[in-house]
Write an enzyme that holds these catalytic residues in place. Structure first.
Site, PDB file in Angstrom:
ATOM      1  N   SER A  96     -31.116  -0.632  20.249  1.00  0.00           N
ATOM      2  CA  SER A  96     -31.883  -1.646  19.510  1.00  0.00           C
ATOM      3  C   SER A  96     -31.032  -2.545  18.629  1.00  0.00           C
ATOM      4  O   SER A  96     -31.582  -3.328  17.838  1.00  0.00           O
ATOM      5  CB  SER A  96     -32.923  -0.943  18.627  1.00  0.00           C
ATOM      6  OG  SER A  96     -33.853  -0.232  19.413  1.00  0.00           O
ATOM      7  N   GLU A 141      30.144   7.800  -1.461  1.00  0.00           N
ATOM      8  CA  GLU A 141      30.809   7.596  -0.174  1.00  0.00           C
ATOM      9  C   GLU A 141      31.915   6.548  -0.200  1.00  0.00           C
ATOM     10  O   GLU A 141      32.907   6.671   0.524  1.00  0.00           O
ATOM     11  CB  GLU A 141      29.771   7.185   0.890  1.00  0.00           C
ATOM     12  CG  GLU A 141      28.795   8.276   1.270  1.00  0.00           C
ATOM     13  CD  GLU A 141      29.439   9.344   2.149  1.00  0.00           C
ATOM     14  OE1 GLU A 141      30.620   9.197   2.512  1.00  0.00           O
ATOM     15  OE2 GLU A 141      28.762  10.335   2.461  1.00  0.00           O
TER      16      GLU A 141
END
Length: 684
Positions: free
Chosen positions: A334, A74
């Site tokens: 429990s 680029e």
């Protein structure tokens, strides 16, 4: 002179124009909010207000080979121009004139950033000129590194994907820190024509574009020709993947708490979270169509939560998946029994081999029954806890006092919910209160931490760390509890791993629980329906415990051996126990048994010189302090600072409501005239 004035005027005019019409860099800062794990890995991202997945990306977040190929393809002179590359523009213009069409745009990365943060409506000479001017402005304000980061964040990749991180996660399912050459080349190629080159829609165009990037990179000597050929053979991704959505409930909570913060870090470990979420989903699918599963895993030493699974599936409407079941108070069955036994060990009421009765009993109208409706007769304390027998647990709770148990929970920063207007009663030992999975794990973290309370935290709600103050239970008592629970047989199909664990099933089969710990990690599992509906047949042992063992095995966190026994922690055989510890001598309602009446009279709680924290109820009123004695012959007379407390009592556990904080002397006298006294300091 005139020429100089004109030049100065032109410069001043350009400077004024630059300040009057700055580039929209503030808008460029609009990115997707992220919730990350402890190491910066993405747990979940949130789309921007305009519906884009735009994850902030910096060059350090990306494979260096990608950056090299990007610049080669680029903008080869990126670090040498000031926003505009005259050579590239002249080349592009010459190609357009000689071929009659645009072959290359001549845009620098700075010009592309200008276009990305201020999109043009059409390609034209005016639009190109605007890009040139904006690129010059951007170069004046930002460094090259900042410009590159803007491109990496805003580059388009088709649909609502912007930025290299978003594209890498969507197309490859991974962060872009380590990309193959083929993956890097594809990510370089897509932004030029993101919609036409989308690999999930146009694989051939995507391959052709990738090939051009590889060829250019080979020519520029960024990669070798052989590497380019091999990279071209790799297939392009055929589908677009969803971005990570781990710890959805936690991520939502983070966004609600700090909506303006774009990056929030948690204590969660993404790999652990992912494994336990998958486990919860598969376990819920086996349990039933409306059943959900919640899991919490925490470090008992630091308090950091490593995984927090609120449901079997956040988007599963049939299971009400949006409800975070790690925070909803439910009946724990429990699972609180170990803390009752811990208090009994701490007070010296029992040892592991002490005999206790498991027979029908009536505690002033409260008649607990075992889960299977059977009774075992005489059992040891170790057997009673391992078998989770209800009557022995309530006998011990009656001896130590429900209010004292609640006070201990508050020491650990946990405040279980009682029914409106109720005070702690014996029913809390079998699940007669509400507690969340997260709070339950916090209580067990104290057990795993030798009795020292620890505050759990996930980086969003609550700061993890040790809780200052008195221990939940003393280290010796915590060791006895762990020694017993680590001997419980694993559920069917699970391998013995040495973890200490307890299960629980709430009344009506609404909740199944299992909480366990090794030498460091604590995991809690809840199974049930979010709407509190019954699930016939679910139990803590058969339903939740297998998930617990699988969670330890699949979490990826290795098991830590249990710590050595602290000083004074000895597991004695029954024959080696003193007479007062061979059999638990308090019968139903705390009445003294004839077996213990000849033993020496002793106040076992509060002990001599103790600093006792006075508890308060929801309204702030002081709760009674439960006085406990051993030995002697009933009836008893209690005195506080020389004043009788009540009439004669035949109970070994008696409530006392102190006048206030400070030093107090307690005395008890039995039927034979024997007396015992302790001095204590009461603190609010």
């Amino acid at each position: 002179m005139a020429v100089g004035l004109v030049a100065v005027g032109a410069v001043v005019g350009l400077e004024a124009a630059d300040r009057a019409f700055p580039p929209p860099l503030a808008e460029a800062g609009m990115v997707s909010a992220e919730v990350q794990d402890r190491d910066g890995r993405l747990l979940r991202a949130f789309a921007t207000p305009d519906g884009l997945w735009r994850l902030r990306t910096q060059a350090r977040d990306v494979d260096p080979r990608f950056v090299s190929m990007l610049l080669a393809y680029e903008d080869q002179r990126f670090y040498h121009h000031s926003g505009v590359d005259p050579r590239a523009l002249l080349r592009a213009a010459f190609q357009a004139l000689t071929h009659g069409r645009i072959l290359s745009g001549g845009s620098t990365l700075s010009m592309q950033v200008a276009r990305l943060i201020e999109p043009r409506e059409a390609r034209s000479l005016g639009a190109k000129l605007r890009q040139v001017l904006r690129a010059l402005q951007i170069e004046r304000r930002l460094s090259k590194a900042e410009i590159l980061d803007l491109y990496l964040t805003h580059a388009p990749y088709g649909g609502n994907l912007e930025g290299v991180r978003s594209a890498s996660l969507a197309y490859f399912g991974k962060e872009p820190r380590r990309l193959s050459l083929g993956e890097a080349a594809l990510l370089v190629a897509l932004p030029q024509l993101p919609e036409r080159r989308r690999p999930d829609r146009n694989a051939k165009l995507a391959e052709a574009a990738r090939q051009r990037v590889l060829d250019r990179a080979a020519v520029a000597a960024v990669i070798g020709a052989g590497e380019a050929e091999r990279a071209a053979l790799a297939p392009v991704p055929a589908t677009r993947q969803a971005l990570p959505t781990l710890a959805a409930h936690l991520a939502e909570a983070a966004r609600r708490r700090a909506p303006a913060v774009m990056v929030q870090r948690t204590t969660v470990q993404a790999p652990v979270q992912a494994r336990l979420e998958a486990l919860a989903a598969s376990a819920a699918a086996k349990a039933g169509p409306r059943v959900s599963v919640a899991i919490v895993m925490a470090d008992s030493q630091s308090g950091e939560i490593l995984a927090e699974v609120g449901s079997a599936g956040y988007l599963d409407s049939a299971r009400s998946g949006w409800i975070d079941m790690t925070r909803v108070p439910r009946s724990p069955g429990s699972t609180l029994k170990p803390f009752i036994y811990g208090l009994a060990f701490e007070e010296g009421l029992v040892s592991q081999e002490t005999i206790i009765e498991d027979r029908p009993a009536d505690f002033f109208g409260y008649r607990p029954r075992n889960f299977d409706m059977r009774y075992q007769g005489d059992v040891t304390i170790r057997q009673a806890l391992q078998l989770s027998l209800n009557v022995p647990a309530i006998r011990l709770l009656d001896a130590v006092g429900p209010s004292r148990l609640m006070v201990r929970f508050r020491r650990a920063g946990v405040r279980p919910a009682l029914p409106a207007g109720e005070v702690p009663g014996l029913a809390i030992g079998l699940g007669g209160l509400g507690i969340s999975l997260r709070d339950l794990v916090q209580l067990y973290a104290a057990l795993a931490n030798g009795g020292r309370p620890v505050q759990l935290g996930d980086g969003v709600e609550g700061e993890p760390g040790l809780v200052d103050g008195a221990p939940l239970i003393d280290p010796v008592a915590a060791w006895h509890v762990a020694d017993i629970l680590s001997g419980v047989l694993p559920p069917s199909g699970s391998r013995r791993s040495g973890i200490a664990y307890k299960t629980g099933t709430s009344y009506g089969y609404r909740d199944a629980w299992s909480v366990g710990y090794d030498g460091r990690m604590v995991i809690g599992v809840w199974v049930g329906r979010a709407d509190n509906g019954a699930v016939p047949g679910i139990t803590g042992y058969a339903t939740a415990a297998p998930i617990l063992f699988e969670a330890f095995a699949k979490s990826g966190v290795g098991l830590t051996p249990m710590p050595r026994a602290p000083a004074g922690a000895v597991r004695l055989a029954q024959a080696a126990l003193p007479p007062s510890l061979r059999r638990f001598s308090a019968g139903p309602a705390g009445l003294v048994s004839a077996r213990a009446e000849d033993a020496p009279l002793q106040i076992v709680y509060p002990p001599e010189g103790a600093k006792v924290e006075l508890g308060t109820d929801a309204a702030g009123a002081t709760l009674p302090l439960m006085l406990k004695l051993q030995g002697g012959r009933a009836p008893y007379r209690w005195l506080a600072n020389g004043k009788p407390l009540t009439t004669l009592s035949r109970r070994r556990v008696n409530p006392w409501l102190p006048d206030g904080a400070g030093f107090s002397k307690l005395t008890v006298i039995d039927a034979r005239g024997r007396a015992a006294s302790v001095s204590v300091f009461l603190q609010e």
